[in-house]
Scaffold this active site. Structure first.
Site, PDB file in Angstrom:
ATOM      1  N   HIS A 173      -3.886 -27.271  -6.443  1.00  0.00           N
ATOM      2  CA  HIS A 173      -2.991 -28.301  -6.954  1.00  0.00           C
ATOM      3  C   HIS A 173      -2.289 -27.724  -8.182  1.00  0.00           C
ATOM      4  CE1 HIS A 173      -2.396 -32.873  -6.604  1.00  0.00           C
ATOM      5  NE2 HIS A 173      -2.280 -32.354  -5.402  1.00  0.00           N
ATOM      6  N   ASN A 174      -1.698 -26.557  -7.984  1.00  0.00           N
ATOM      7  CA  ASN A 174      -1.194 -25.761  -9.095  1.00  0.00           C
ATOM      8  C   ASN A 174       0.047 -26.359  -9.751  1.00  0.00           C
ATOM      9  OD1 ASN A 174      -3.209 -24.009  -8.244  1.00  0.00           O
ATOM     10  ND2 ASN A 174      -1.810 -22.655  -7.162  1.00  0.00           N
ATOM     11  N   ASP A 206     -11.128 -20.044   1.521  1.00  0.00           N
ATOM     12  CA  ASP A 206     -10.302 -19.302   0.565  1.00  0.00           C
ATOM     13  C   ASP A 206      -9.102 -20.113   0.113  1.00  0.00           C
ATOM     14  OD1 ASP A 206      -8.091 -18.897   2.490  1.00  0.00           O
ATOM     15  OD2 ASP A 206      -9.453 -17.490   3.444  1.00  0.00           O
ATOM     16  N   GLY A 208      -9.134 -23.119   4.555  1.00  0.00           N
ATOM     17  CA  GLY A 208      -8.715 -22.864   3.182  1.00  0.00           C
ATOM     18  C   GLY A 208      -7.306 -23.348   2.936  1.00  0.00           C
ATOM     19  N   HIS A 252       4.137 -25.844   1.791  1.00  0.00           N
ATOM     20  CA  HIS A 252       2.793 -26.311   1.485  1.00  0.00           C
ATOM     21  C   HIS A 252       2.094 -26.895   2.708  1.00  0.00           C
ATOM     22  CE1 HIS A 252      -0.436 -27.853  -1.090  1.00  0.00           C
ATOM     23  NE2 HIS A 252      -0.378 -28.959  -0.371  1.00  0.00           N
ATOM     24  N   GLN A 295       1.307 -37.410  -8.135  1.00  0.00           N
ATOM     25  CA  GLN A 295       0.449 -38.507  -7.713  1.00  0.00           C
ATOM     26  C   GLN A 295      -0.408 -39.010  -8.873  1.00  0.00           C
ATOM     27  OE1 GLN A 295       0.533 -35.318  -6.533  1.00  0.00           O
ATOM     28  NE2 GLN A 295      -0.020 -35.258  -4.378  1.00  0.00           N
TER      29      GLN A 295
END
EC number: 6.3.5.3
Length: 764
Positions: free
Chosen positions: A114-115, A520, A557, A63, A260
Site C-alpha cells: 500500500h505504498n 512475495d 503475492g 495494480h 481509502q
C-alpha cells in the site's frame, strides 16, 4: 443514469448510456492507453458505456491486472514441481495461498503493498493496507491470527520522513491493535532511494481447518449475490487501483484519488460475522472488496464461476447519495465483502448478519448467461464478458535492457576502501554500525504494536522470526519472516532476490520451523523503463529458481510498480516472506542466549564479502561491487542441521548472520537478555583465511550462531559433522560484556547506548 463522468477525473465530455458516437470518451483521463481503449471496443463490438469504461479502467490498471508482470510471474507456476506442491492446498490465482500444516490444520498467508496511498496519506494509507490484507485472509475462510509490516522510508534525518513514518506506524498499530491481531514481525529500512516512494508492505496470516477453505467464485444459476459490511462512500474512488499505477513526479502523483478511510472496529465485527457464516455453511462463494471495489468483486466472482451475474447497482447501500454509478463501481471503500448464497439459505445468512449488526443487501444473482450485467434502475449500464474485465486484460512484454550503469557499479567494489586493522578501530566500527538507523533498536516502532494480543504469540520482534500458535491443544504453529536487502538487489537483482529468499528461509529455520511456502511483494520502479523491467525479470527468475532449489512454492503475492519519482526509481525491492511449521511452538529457538556457560558455535563459511554491506555504507557511504555468494544448497544444509539439533533438544538459541555480519549477531545476542559472551576468531581466521575485520563484518550468507548448553557441546559438534555442516566453536556465554579475544571488550551498557534511541531522537 447520470450522463457525467466520475468527479474524481477531469473531463469536458459527457456520454449517454451507450456512448454517443459524436463525443470522444475520456479513456486517457481514466488511465487507459489508446490501444487498450480500442481493445475494449473490439471486445464489446461497440463503444463502452461510461460505467463499462470506468470498470475496465480500474481493472486494467497496473495494480489490478498485472499487465506488465504476468509474462514473468508465470515462472512461479511453471517451475513448481509436484514435490513442491506436497503441502500446497491453494496456490497463485486466489486471494491468498493456503498450505497444509498437519493435523487437519491449514494456514493462509499473503503479503501486499500500500505504498503510494501511504505516501499521500500516511495514517489511512497504512491502516487500510492492513485492513485489505486481512480481508484477503478472511475471504479464504480463515480466522486472521497475526500481521507483519515490512517498511522502507527515506533518510531518517529527512524532514519528509518525519511526516510519513509516524503516520504509517500509527496507522498500522491503530488498525491492527483495534482488530486484536498481534504484529509479530517485519522490518524497517531507511535509504534515500525511498524518499519520495516509501514502501508500506503488509502481511497477514490466518488459520482454518482444511475442509473450511472458501474460494472466490459465483456458481449456480439463481444463487444470490449479497454485499455486506460497510456502506459504499466516496473515499477511495479509483484509489489504489489508479494511484499505484503511475509514477510520482516532483509535485507528487498527477492523479490523487481519495485514499481509502478505514474503520477497524467495523472490520473486527466483519471478521466475526464471516466466521459465523462459514461455520453455518451458508456461503457458496466469497470475495473481499479491495482494489477496484465492486468492479473487482463482481467481475472476479462471475469470471471464476460457471455462468453470468446480474447486479442491481442502485440497491447498493451508500454513505453518499450523490454518488454516480461509475463512482459506485470504482469506490474502494473499506470493510466490505461479497458473498454468493443459495436462496434457501438467505434467511439464515441475514439472521447471522443481523446478530453482528452487519448491514447485508441482496444486490443481484447468478445467471445462466455468460455476461456480467449491471443495471441502474431499468437501464442496463454494464454488459460485459467478466473474464475480459477480471482476467483477460492486456498482457505486455515490456522491453528489457540491462542498465548501462551496472558494469561500473559492480566494478566499484570495497577492495580499495580503508578497513580498520586494530582492536580499537574494529570496536569503533561495530558501535557505528549498531547506531545506523537500519541496525538500531526499532522498539520505538514495535512498541506501538500489540504483539501478544489473543495470547497465541510465542515469539515476536526482535527475534529472527515471528511465531504464532495455531492449535492451542497441541501447540502446533507457524513461523514467518520477511526479508529483502535492496542494496544487494541493486547490485545484482537475480542474486539479490535469492539472498532475500535465503534470509527469510534461514530466519524461519533457525527459529526451529520447517520452511513450507513463500509469498512475495515485488516493489519496483516504472515498468515503462527497460532497465527496471530487466531488474524485475531478473528478480522474478531468481526467486523462481531459488524456490525450486529450496523446494518450497510461491503461493501468491503482489507486484508494486511505479515506485519512482520522475526518472529516479527505488532500489529493486522484492520483499520475500517465508512461512514454516512447528509441531509445538514451545520448541522454538530464541535469537539470544539467556544463561551463562553456554557454548557458541558458528555454522557456515565466511568469505571476504563486504560489497553492499552495512559497514561499507556507514564507514564510506559506498554502494558497489557484487553481493554475497548465493549457495542455496548450503542454506538447505544449514536449515536441516539447525532443525535436527532443535529436534534433539540441543539448541538454546539460534541467530542467523545477515546485515552487519558476525559482529552484529554477537552484539544482538548479548543485548537480547544482557548475558555477555567471550569469543575467539583464531580458528575462523585459520580455516576460512580471513582477517579479524572480515571475520566480524563480512555478510556471507548461509551462516548462523547457535548456543547450546556446555555439556551438549560435543553432541552438537558431532551432529554437525554427521550432517556435513561446517562448524567452529567460537567461545562461551557469561558475564555482561562482549569480549572478542585480542581485539576489544564492550559492556552491555555501551552496546545498548549505541543501539537504542536512534529513531526517536531523529524524529524529535
Amino acid at each position: 443514469m447520470s450522463t457525467t463522468q466520475p468527479t474524481a477525473y477531469r473531463t469536458d465530455t459527457v456520454t449517454d448510456a451507450q456512448g454517443s458516437p459524436d463525443v470522444v470518451q475520456p479513456w486517457a483521463d481514466l488511465g487507459l492507453k489508446e490501444d487498450e481503449y480500442a481493445r475494449i471496443r473490439e471486445i464489446l463490438d461497440r463503444r463502452p458505456t461510461s460505467a463499462e469504461l470506468a470498470m475496465y479502467s480500474v481493472m486494467w490498471s497496473e495494480h489490478c491486472s498485472y499487465k506488465s508482470s504476468k509474462v514473468h510471474l508465470r515462472q512461479f507456476g511453471e517451475k513448481t514441481t509436484e514435490a513442491m506442491r506436497e503441502h500446497l492446498l491453494v496456490g497463485i490465482g486466489e486471494n491468498a495461498g493456503v498450505v497444509d500444516i498437519g493435523d487437519g490444520w491449514a494456514v493462509t498467508f499473503k503479503i501486499e503493498s500500500h505504498n503510494h496511498p501511504s505516501y499521500v496519506e500516511p495514517y489511512q494509507g497504512a491502516a487500510t493496507g492492513v485492513g485489505g490484507i486481512v480481508r484477503d485472509i478472511m475471504s479464504m475462510g480463515a480466522r486472521p491470527i497475526a500481521v507483519m509490516d515490512p517498511l522502507r522510508f527515506g533518510a531518517l534525518d529527512h524532514p519528509d520522513t518525519a511526516r510519513v513514518l509516524p503516520g504509517v506506524v500509527a496507522g498500522i498499530g491503530g488498525y491492527g491493535n483495534c482488530l486484536g491481531l498481534p504484529n509479530i514481525g517485519g522490518e524497517v529500512v531507511f535509504d534515500a532511494c525511498y524518499q519520495g516512494n516509501p514502501l508500506v508492505n503488509a502481511l497477514s496470516v490466518g488459520s482454518m481447518r482444511v475442509e473450511d477453505i472458501h474460494l472466490a467464485k459465483a456458481s449456480g444459476a439463481g444463487n444470490l449475490v449479497i454485499l455486506f459490511g460497510a456502506k459504499t462512500g466516496g473515499d477511495g474512488i479509483g484509489g489504489v487501483s489508479v494511484l499505484a499505477s503511475e509514477t510520482f513526479d516532483d509535485e507528487g502523483p498527477s492523479k490523487r484519488p481519495a485514499v481509502q478511510v478505514g474503520d477497524p472496529f467495523a472490520e473486527k465485527v466483519l471478521i466475526e460475522c464471516c466466521l459465523d457464516l462459514y461455520a453455518a455453511g451458508v456461503v457458496d462463494g466469497i470475495q473481499d472488496l479491495g482494489g477496484a471495489g465492486l468492479s473487482c468483486a463482481t467481475s472476479e466472482l462471475a469470471s471464476n464461476g460457471d455462468g453470468g451475474m446480474r447486479v442491481q447497482l442502485d440497491t447498493v447501500p451508500l454513505r453518499d447519495a450523490s454518488l454516480r454509478p461509475e463512482e459506485i463501481l470504482m469506490s474502494e471503500s473499506q470493510e466490505r465483502m461479497m458473498a454468493v448464497v443459495e436462496p434457501g439459505r438467505l434467511e439464515e445468512f441475514m439472521a447471522i448478519a443481523t446478530r453482528w449488526d452487519v448491514e447485508a443487501t441482496v444486490i443481484g444473482e447468478v445467471t445462466d448467461g455468460t455476461n456480467l450485467e449491471v443495471y441502474w434502475g431499468e437501464d442496463l449500464i454494464v454488459d460485459v464478458p467478466p473474464r475480459s474485465v477480471a482476467h483477460d486484460g492486456p498482457v505486455y512484454e515490456r522491453p528489457l535492457a540491462r542498465p548501462e550503469y551496472l558494469d561500473d557499479l559492480q566494478a566499484d567494489d570495497t577492495g580499495s576502501l580503508e578497513r580498520p586493522v586494530d582492536g580499537d578501530g574494529i570496536r569503533d566500527a561495530l558501535l557505528a554500525v549498531l547506531a545506523h538507523p537500519n541496525m538500531a533498536d526499532p522498539s520505538w516502532i514495535t512498541r506501538q504494536y500489540d504483539r501478544y494480543v489473543r495470547g497465541n504469540t510465542a515469539q515476536a520482534m526482535p527475534d529472527d522470526a515471528g511465531v504464532v500458535r495455531v492449535d492451542e491443544e497441541t501447540g502446533r504453529g507457524v513461523a514467518l519472516s520477511t526479508d529483502c536487502n535492496g542494496r544487494f538487489t541493486k547490485l545484482d537483482p537475480y542474486a539479490g532476490a535469492q539472498l532475500a529468499l535465503a534470509e527469510a528461509y534461514r530466519n524461519v529455520a533457525v527459529a526451529g520451523a520447517r520452511p513450507l511456502a513463500v509469498s512475495d511483494c515485488l516493489n519496483f520502479g516504472s515498468p515503462e523503463d527497460p532497465g527496471v523491467m530487466w531488474q524485475f525479470s531478473q528478480a522474478v527468475t531468481g526467486l523462481a529458481d531459488g524456490c525450486v532449489e529450496l523446494g518450497i512454492p510461491v503461493t501468491g503475492g503482489n507486484v508494486s510498480f511505479y515506485n519512482q519519482t520522475g526518472d529516479v526509481a527505488i532500489h529493486p525491492t522484492p520483499v520475500v516472506s517465508v512461512l514454516g511449521v512447528l509441531d509445538d511452538v514451545a520448541d522454538r529457538n530464541r535469537s539470544g542466549w539467556d544463561a551463562e556457560r553456554q557454548a557458541l558455535f558458528l555454522l557456515g563459511t565466511t568469505r571476504d564479502e563486504l560489497d553492499g554491506s552495512v559497514w561499507s555504507e556507514v564507514a564510506h557511504g559506498h554502494l558497489g561491487g557484487l553481493p554475497p555468494t548465493v549457495d542455496l544448497a548450503a542454506e538447505r544444509l544449514l536449515a536441516d542441521t539447525v532443525l535436527a539439533a532443535t529436534a534433539a533438544g540441543l539448541v538454546r538459541a539460534a541467530h542467523d548472520l545477515s546485515e552487519g555480519g558476525l559482529a552484529v549477531t554477537l552484539a544482538e545476542g548479548v543485548l537480547r537478555e544482557g548475558v555477555g559472551a567471550t569469543v575467539s576468531l583464531a580458528e575462523l581466521r585459520d580455516r576460512d583465511g580471513v582477517d579479524d575485520f572480515t571475520a566480524l563484518f563480512s555478510e556471507s550468507a548461509a551462516r548462523a550462531v547457535v548456543a547450546v548448553d556446555g555439556e551438549d557441546a560435543q553432541a552438537f559438534a558431532r551432529l554437525c559433522a554427521e550432517q556435513g555442516q561446517q562448524v567452529i566453536r567460537l567461545g562461551d556465554t557469561g558475564g555482561t560484556d562482549l569480549h572478542v579475544d585480542g581485539l576489544f571488550r564492550l559492556s552491555t551498557e555501551t552496546l545498548r547506548e549505541a543501539n537504542t534511541g536512534v529513531i526517536e531522537a531523529a524524529l524529535g
